[in-house]
Design a protein around this motif. Structure first.
Motif, PDB file in Angstrom:
ATOM      1  N   ILE A 238     -17.654   2.008  11.205  1.00 24.30           N
ATOM      2  CA  ILE A 238     -18.507   3.137  10.837  1.00 24.30           C
ATOM      3  C   ILE A 238     -19.066   2.875   9.443  1.00 24.30           C
ATOM      4  O   ILE A 238     -18.332   2.484   8.536  1.00 24.30           O
ATOM      5  CB  ILE A 238     -17.704   4.456  10.863  1.00 24.30           C
ATOM      6  N   LEU A 239     -20.370   3.068   9.276  1.00 23.52           N
ATOM      7  CA  LEU A 239     -21.027   2.871   7.988  1.00 23.52           C
ATOM      8  C   LEU A 239     -21.419   4.223   7.415  1.00 23.52           C
ATOM      9  O   LEU A 239     -21.843   5.117   8.144  1.00 23.52           O
ATOM     10  CB  LEU A 239     -22.287   2.015   8.145  1.00 23.52           C
ATOM     11  N   GLY A 240     -21.285   4.352   6.097  1.00 22.35           N
ATOM     12  CA  GLY A 240     -21.689   5.599   5.485  1.00 22.35           C
ATOM     13  C   GLY A 240     -21.499   5.597   3.983  1.00 22.35           C
ATOM     14  O   GLY A 240     -21.194   4.570   3.370  1.00 22.35           O
TER      15      GLY A 240
ATOM     16  N   ALA B 223     -15.253  15.933  11.180  1.00 25.27           N
ATOM     17  CA  ALA B 223     -15.188  17.366  10.866  1.00 25.27           C
ATOM     18  C   ALA B 223     -16.224  17.697   9.802  1.00 25.27           C
ATOM     19  O   ALA B 223     -16.531  16.876   8.932  1.00 25.27           O
ATOM     20  CB  ALA B 223     -13.794  17.753  10.389  1.00 25.27           C
ATOM     21  N   MET B 224     -16.756  18.910   9.867  1.00 27.44           N
ATOM     22  CA  MET B 224     -17.752  19.353   8.900  1.00 27.44           C
ATOM     23  C   MET B 224     -17.080  19.678   7.568  1.00 27.44           C
ATOM     24  O   MET B 224     -15.903  20.057   7.517  1.00 27.44           O
ATOM     25  CB  MET B 224     -18.508  20.567   9.433  1.00 27.44           C
TER      26      MET B 224
ATOM     27  N   CYS C 199     -15.889   8.454   4.911  1.00 23.99           N
ATOM     28  CA  CYS C 199     -17.292   8.368   4.519  1.00 23.99           C
ATOM     29  C   CYS C 199     -18.070   9.502   5.162  1.00 23.99           C
ATOM     30  O   CYS C 199     -17.603  10.162   6.098  1.00 23.99           O
ATOM     31  CB  CYS C 199     -17.913   7.030   4.919  1.00 23.99           C
ATOM     32  N   ILE C 200     -19.264   9.723   4.628  1.00 20.86           N
ATOM     33  CA  ILE C 200     -20.272  10.560   5.277  1.00 20.86           C
ATOM     34  C   ILE C 200     -21.136   9.588   6.073  1.00 20.86           C
ATOM     35  O   ILE C 200     -21.916   8.823   5.493  1.00 20.86           O
ATOM     36  CB  ILE C 200     -21.126  11.309   4.243  1.00 20.86           C
ATOM     37  N   PRO C 201     -20.978   9.523   7.388  1.00 23.32           N
ATOM     38  CA  PRO C 201     -21.634   8.460   8.157  1.00 23.32           C
ATOM     39  C   PRO C 201     -23.147   8.597   8.166  1.00 23.32           C
ATOM     40  O   PRO C 201     -23.691   9.693   8.027  1.00 23.32           O
ATOM     41  CB  PRO C 201     -21.050   8.631   9.560  1.00 23.32           C
TER      42      PRO C 201
ATOM     43  N   VAL D 290     -18.107  14.624   7.924  1.00 22.79           N
ATOM     44  CA  VAL D 290     -17.330  13.559   7.294  1.00 22.79           C
ATOM     45  C   VAL D 290     -16.383  12.953   8.324  1.00 22.79           C
ATOM     46  O   VAL D 290     -15.859  13.652   9.194  1.00 22.79           O
ATOM     47  CB  VAL D 290     -16.536  14.105   6.083  1.00 22.79           C
ATOM     48  N   VAL D 291     -16.193  11.654   8.227  1.00 21.90           N
ATOM     49  CA  VAL D 291     -15.152  10.983   9.003  1.00 21.90           C
ATOM     50  C   VAL D 291     -13.913  10.909   8.125  1.00 21.90           C
ATOM     51  O   VAL D 291     -13.964  10.381   7.010  1.00 21.90           O
ATOM     52  CB  VAL D 291     -15.585   9.567   9.437  1.00 21.90           C
TER      53      VAL D 291
END
Length: 478
Positions: free
Chosen positions: A198-200, A426-427, A449-451, A472-473
């Motif tokens: 996952i990138l972010g 989750a937010m 991260c925030i993806p 957010v992950v």
């Protein structure tokens, strides 16, 4: 179908994942422990993996115009102090030199935890005009961060890495570099290591000390725990102002350049082990495996077998990294040994194979056995290596998907954290208090991260119920 366990000395990963990891790095002869706290001896097989990683990445960097150089490993304390947030971020991990020879030093020297300050000192001396930009530099080196709890490859007091440090005339150029290098890492993980991620962007709390923005690549290990796979940072002009780095633009106006840095380290080898390994040991992605094909002669005492195996090795060595094991160990021992060391393809050849102009190829991932003609052996080996890579990537992707969960509220989030290993989407409202609360209540789940591919799961923060700003992950980390 359950697979036969070929290496009994390795603890099952389902029994004790940490012990499994330790068993693998030792039994596969990747590292040995040294007499210095938290420092590892990277043995030839482990170092060969790093050399293949380095060779691939270095070519990618140079293709984009980056040049390698080397900076000193010592940083004067006064130099480190020039950027306040930066020094505060690294102070707990710094190792200091206070004596040189028999004399006490007039100023402490830090053994580099990272090299931003050294690059800035150099850039101040060589950047004067817009014609001097951009500066696209990288170095391969070691760094020291005095860790309390260590584990080979994952977290050690000394480790090997590359650190890119670039200077640009404009903010847009520097931001583009920051994102470009993140995608270089992502491509490398996918194409060479067979690892999805996952990138972010990191949150303010988790960003690099001194950066305006930090971006990250977050692969998931087999057990659902995250490993920060690599980071890129946009520094803006903060370091340049602290170090008085300026240039004269085309309109003859004095400007501050915009700075980035980016790096990955030997922890990538830990990612390979924990993403792809099984209860029999390593499974190495073919494109970084020190040995891509091992040739095991059967009944090698019989006339012509070793000669045929040797000729086959010479032919394959033109295209692959090949080893012929003609030792007097039994075939069964050899099978187990190279299974444990993660060699992607095993080639077996004996008197019957020679008579039929064939050999047997065995995949380390699926253990599929395939009888192939020696006439097109190069193509057959390449096909199996590609198959191993694809199978590893698909397995890792499936693991990432099945162990990524969604939480709409705090009760759901904490229940998942306690009972279902993996990532949690989750937010989040954007407040650090919620980050701290989630970490404290769950016993270590942090924002990864925030993806880039944010989803709107709801309108409110899963922690506090206030209006949400980002998805957010979240996850535990090594």
């Amino acid at each position: 179908m359950a697979k036969e366990k070929m290496v009994e000395q390795i603890t099952s990963m389902d029994t004790d994942f940490a012990q499994w990891y330790t068993d693998v790095v030792k039994k596969a002869e990747l590292v040995d422990y040294s007499g210095v706290h938290g420092c590892m001896i990277i043995r030839p097989y482990g170092y060969a993996i790093w050399e293949n990683i380095q060779r691939d990445l270095d070519a990618r960097f140079k293709k984009l115009g980056h040049e390698n150089l080397y900076m000193p490993m010592f940083i004067p304390e006064s130099l480190l102090q020039k950027e306040k947030d930066h020094v505060n971020g690294f102070a707990p991990e710094c190792a200091w030199v206070t004596v040189g020879g028999e004399n006490k030093l007039s100023e402490r020297l830090a053994i580099r935890p990272t090299s931003e300050t050294l690059f800035c000192e150099h850039y101040r001396n060589i950047i004067h005009s817009y014609r001097d930009l951009p500066k696209l530099y990288n170095q391969w080196c070691n760094v020291v961060r005095w860790e309390k709890t260590t584990r080979p490859f994952l977290r050690t007091s000394e480790f090997l890495w590359q650190e890119g440090h670039t200077m640009h005339a404009t903010e847009d150029e520097a931001r583009a570099e920051t994102i470009q290098m993140l995608h270089v890492y992502s491509d490398f993980y996918r194409e060479a290591l067979a690892i999805p991620a996952i990138l972010g962007r990191k949150t303010e709390k988790e960003k690099f000390a001194g950066a305006e923005e930090t971006y990250t690549i977050e692969p998931m290990m087999h057990n659902g725990v995250a490993l920060q796979g690599g980071t890129t940072h946009y520094f803006g002009t903060g370091f340049c102002k602290a170090f008085d780095i300026t240039y004269t633009d085309k309109e003859n106006k004095v400007q501050y350049p915009h700075q980035t840095s980016w790096g990955v380290s030997t922890r990538m080898i830990g990612a390979i082990i924990m993403t792809h390994g099984d209860d029999n040991g390593l499974i190495l992605p073919p494109r970084v495996a020190p040995i891509q094909v091992v040739i095991i002669p059967a009944a090698q005492h019989k006339e012509g077998v070793l000669e045929a195996a040797g000729a086959l090795r010479d032919k394959l060595a033109e295209s692959f990294r090949v080893k012929l094991d003609d030792s007097d160990n039994s075939a069964g021992w050899k099978f187990s040994q190279y299974e444990m060391k993660g060699v992607p393809v095993r080639l077996e050849i004996g008197p019957r194979d020679i008579a039929s102009n064939s050999c047997v190829l065995v995949s380390r991932v699926t253990r599929e056995k395939k009888i192939v003609s020696l006439d097109n052996i190069v193509d057959e080996v390449q096909a199996m290596l590609d198959q191993v890579h694809e199978e590893l990537y698909n397995r890792a992707l499936e693991n990432l998907k099945t162990k990524t969960h969604v939480a709409k509220d705090f009760d759901e989030l904490t229940d998942i954290a306690a009972n279902r290993p993996g990532f949690i989407k989750a937010m989040w409202c954007g407040d650090v208090e919620c980050e701290d609360k989630i970490k404290d209540v769950t016993g270590g789940v942090k924002s990864r991260c925030i993806p880039f591919d944010e989803e709107k799961l709801s309108d409110v923060c899963a922690c506090c119920g206030k209006p949400a700003k980002h998805m957010v992950v979240w996850g535990r980390q090594y």
